[in-house]
Design a protein around this motif. Structure first.
Motif, PDB file in Angstrom:
ATOM      1  N   ARG A  18       0.861  -1.183   0.000  1.00  0.00           N
ATOM      2  CA  ARG A  18       0.000   0.000   0.000  1.00  0.00           C
ATOM      3  C   ARG A  18       0.892   1.226   0.000  1.00  0.00           C
ATOM      4  NH1 ARG A  18      -3.139   2.731   4.737  1.00  0.00           N
ATOM      5  NH2 ARG A  18      -4.522   4.077   3.556  1.00  0.00           N
ATOM      6  N   VAL A  19       0.547   2.193  -0.819  1.00  0.00           N
ATOM      7  CA  VAL A  19       1.330   3.416  -0.925  1.00  0.00           C
ATOM      8  C   VAL A  19       0.784   4.468   0.033  1.00  0.00           C
ATOM      9  CG1 VAL A  19      -0.042   4.356  -2.832  1.00  0.00           C
ATOM     10  CG2 VAL A  19       2.322   5.077  -2.536  1.00  0.00           C
ATOM     11  N   GLN A  20       1.699   5.244   0.572  1.00  0.00           N
ATOM     12  CA  GLN A  20       1.350   6.395   1.387  1.00  0.00           C
ATOM     13  C   GLN A  20       2.263   7.544   1.001  1.00  0.00           C
ATOM     14  OE1 GLN A  20       1.623   4.944   5.463  1.00  0.00           O
ATOM     15  NE2 GLN A  20      -0.590   4.727   5.474  1.00  0.00           N
ATOM     16  N   ALA A  21       1.858   8.738   1.370  1.00  0.00           N
ATOM     17  CA  ALA A  21       2.644   9.935   1.080  1.00  0.00           C
ATOM     18  C   ALA A  21       3.525  10.271   2.273  1.00  0.00           C
ATOM     19  CB  ALA A  21       1.722  11.095   0.766  1.00  0.00           C
ATOM     20  N   HIS A  22       4.803  10.448   2.023  1.00  0.00           N
ATOM     21  CA  HIS A  22       5.754  10.891   3.048  1.00  0.00           C
ATOM     22  C   HIS A  22       5.998  12.370   2.790  1.00  0.00           C
ATOM     23  CE1 HIS A  22       9.753  10.023   5.317  1.00  0.00           C
ATOM     24  NE2 HIS A  22       9.114  11.069   5.780  1.00  0.00           N
ATOM     25  N   HIS A  23       5.452  13.198   3.654  1.00  0.00           N
ATOM     26  CA  HIS A  23       5.497  14.650   3.463  1.00  0.00           C
ATOM     27  C   HIS A  23       6.797  15.237   4.004  1.00  0.00           C
ATOM     28  CE1 HIS A  23       1.272  14.719   2.239  1.00  0.00           C
ATOM     29  NE2 HIS A  23       1.096  13.787   3.151  1.00  0.00           N
ATOM     30  N   PRO A  24       7.190  16.421   3.499  1.00  0.00           N
ATOM     31  CA  PRO A  24       8.433  17.048   3.951  1.00  0.00           C
ATOM     32  C   PRO A  24       8.512  17.266   5.466  1.00  0.00           C
ATOM     33  CG  PRO A  24       7.609  18.171   2.015  1.00  0.00           C
ATOM     34  CD  PRO A  24       6.551  17.183   2.429  1.00  0.00           C
ATOM     35  N   ASN A  25       7.364  17.418   6.124  1.00  0.00           N
ATOM     36  CA  ASN A  25       7.388  17.632   7.579  1.00  0.00           C
ATOM     37  C   ASN A  25       7.562  16.336   8.361  1.00  0.00           C
ATOM     38  OD1 ASN A  25       4.920  16.372   7.394  1.00  0.00           O
ATOM     39  ND2 ASN A  25       3.724  18.087   8.181  1.00  0.00           N
ATOM     40  N   GLY A  26       7.691  15.200   7.646  1.00  0.00           N
ATOM     41  CA  GLY A  26       7.914  13.912   8.289  1.00  0.00           C
ATOM     42  C   GLY A  26       6.670  13.060   8.455  1.00  0.00           C
ATOM     43  N   ALA A  27       5.501  13.632   8.223  1.00  0.00           N
ATOM     44  CA  ALA A  27       4.257  12.870   8.350  1.00  0.00           C
ATOM     45  C   ALA A  27       4.134  11.861   7.206  1.00  0.00           C
ATOM     46  CB  ALA A  27       3.056  13.813   8.332  1.00  0.00           C
ATOM     47  N   ILE A  28       3.620  10.678   7.533  1.00  0.00           N
ATOM     48  CA  ILE A  28       3.353   9.648   6.527  1.00  0.00           C
ATOM     49  C   ILE A  28       1.866   9.337   6.608  1.00  0.00           C
ATOM     50  CG2 ILE A  28       3.826   7.298   5.765  1.00  0.00           C
ATOM     51  CD1 ILE A  28       6.594   7.575   7.040  1.00  0.00           C
ATOM     52  N   THR A  29       1.141   9.690   5.564  1.00  0.00           N
ATOM     53  CA  THR A  29      -0.313   9.541   5.567  1.00  0.00           C
ATOM     54  C   THR A  29      -0.808   9.145   4.181  1.00  0.00           C
ATOM     55  OG1 THR A  29      -0.804  11.802   4.876  1.00  0.00           O
ATOM     56  CG2 THR A  29      -0.478  11.456   7.228  1.00  0.00           C
ATOM     57  N   PRO A  30      -2.025   8.608   4.098  1.00  0.00           N
ATOM     58  CA  PRO A  30      -2.609   8.349   2.780  1.00  0.00           C
ATOM     59  C   PRO A  30      -3.146   9.625   2.141  1.00  0.00           C
ATOM     60  CG  PRO A  30      -4.089   7.581   4.498  1.00  0.00           C
ATOM     61  CD  PRO A  30      -2.827   8.063   5.181  1.00  0.00           C
ATOM     62  N   THR A  31      -3.272  10.701   2.919  1.00  0.00           N
ATOM     63  CA  THR A  31      -3.794  11.945   2.362  1.00  0.00           C
ATOM     64  C   THR A  31      -2.705  12.658   1.576  1.00  0.00           C
ATOM     65  OG1 THR A  31      -3.268  13.133   4.390  1.00  0.00           O
ATOM     66  CG2 THR A  31      -5.487  12.241   4.194  1.00  0.00           C
ATOM     67  N   GLY A  32      -3.119  13.358   0.574  1.00  0.00           N
ATOM     68  CA  GLY A  32      -2.176  14.090  -0.266  1.00  0.00           C
ATOM     69  C   GLY A  32      -1.779  13.355  -1.527  1.00  0.00           C
ATOM     70  N   LEU A  33      -2.096  12.071  -1.604  1.00  0.00           N
ATOM     71  CA  LEU A  33      -1.803  11.320  -2.826  1.00  0.00           C
ATOM     72  C   LEU A  33      -2.794  11.697  -3.915  1.00  0.00           C
ATOM     73  CD1 LEU A  33      -1.128   7.721  -1.521  1.00  0.00           C
ATOM     74  CD2 LEU A  33       0.525   9.289  -2.523  1.00  0.00           C
ATOM     75  N   ARG A  34      -2.286  11.828  -5.111  1.00  0.00           N
ATOM     76  CA  ARG A  34      -3.135  12.105  -6.265  1.00  0.00           C
ATOM     77  C   ARG A  34      -2.794  11.104  -7.357  1.00  0.00           C
ATOM     78  NH1 ARG A  34      -1.902  17.997  -5.207  1.00  0.00           N
ATOM     79  NH2 ARG A  34      -3.760  18.668  -4.070  1.00  0.00           N
TER      80      ARG A  34
END
Length: 75
Positions: A18-34
């Motif tokens: 399963r893919v998740q987004a690793h954001h620059p602030n360090g958060a890893i979430t499913p939100t933000g994926l497009r």
């Protein structure tokens, strides 16, 4: 810019990631994926016969060799 991160996802048949987004602030979430983030991954899988996209954020693989090749490219 987000980085794609992958985690194993329990399913009864095959190996799933399963893919998740690793954001620059360090958060890893499913939100933000497009879809635009995932189209290159899907095309690579089709071109290399290495796994297949089963839903928006899930890929299925036949064996550990496919998973290793995929993660070498997309991790």
């Amino acid at each position: 810019m987000i980085k794609l991160t992958w985690q194993r996802w329990p399913k009864p048949i095959g190996i799933w990631l399963r893919v998740q987004a690793h954001h620059p602030n360090g958060a890893i979430t499913p939100t933000g994926l497009r879809e635009e983030h995932l189209i290159p991954v899907q095309k690579w899988c089709e071109q290399n016969d290495c796994g297949r996209r089963m839903s928006f954020d899930l890929w299925q693989f036949n064996d550990e060799q496919q998973v290793t090749a995929f993660l070498l490219r997309w991790s």
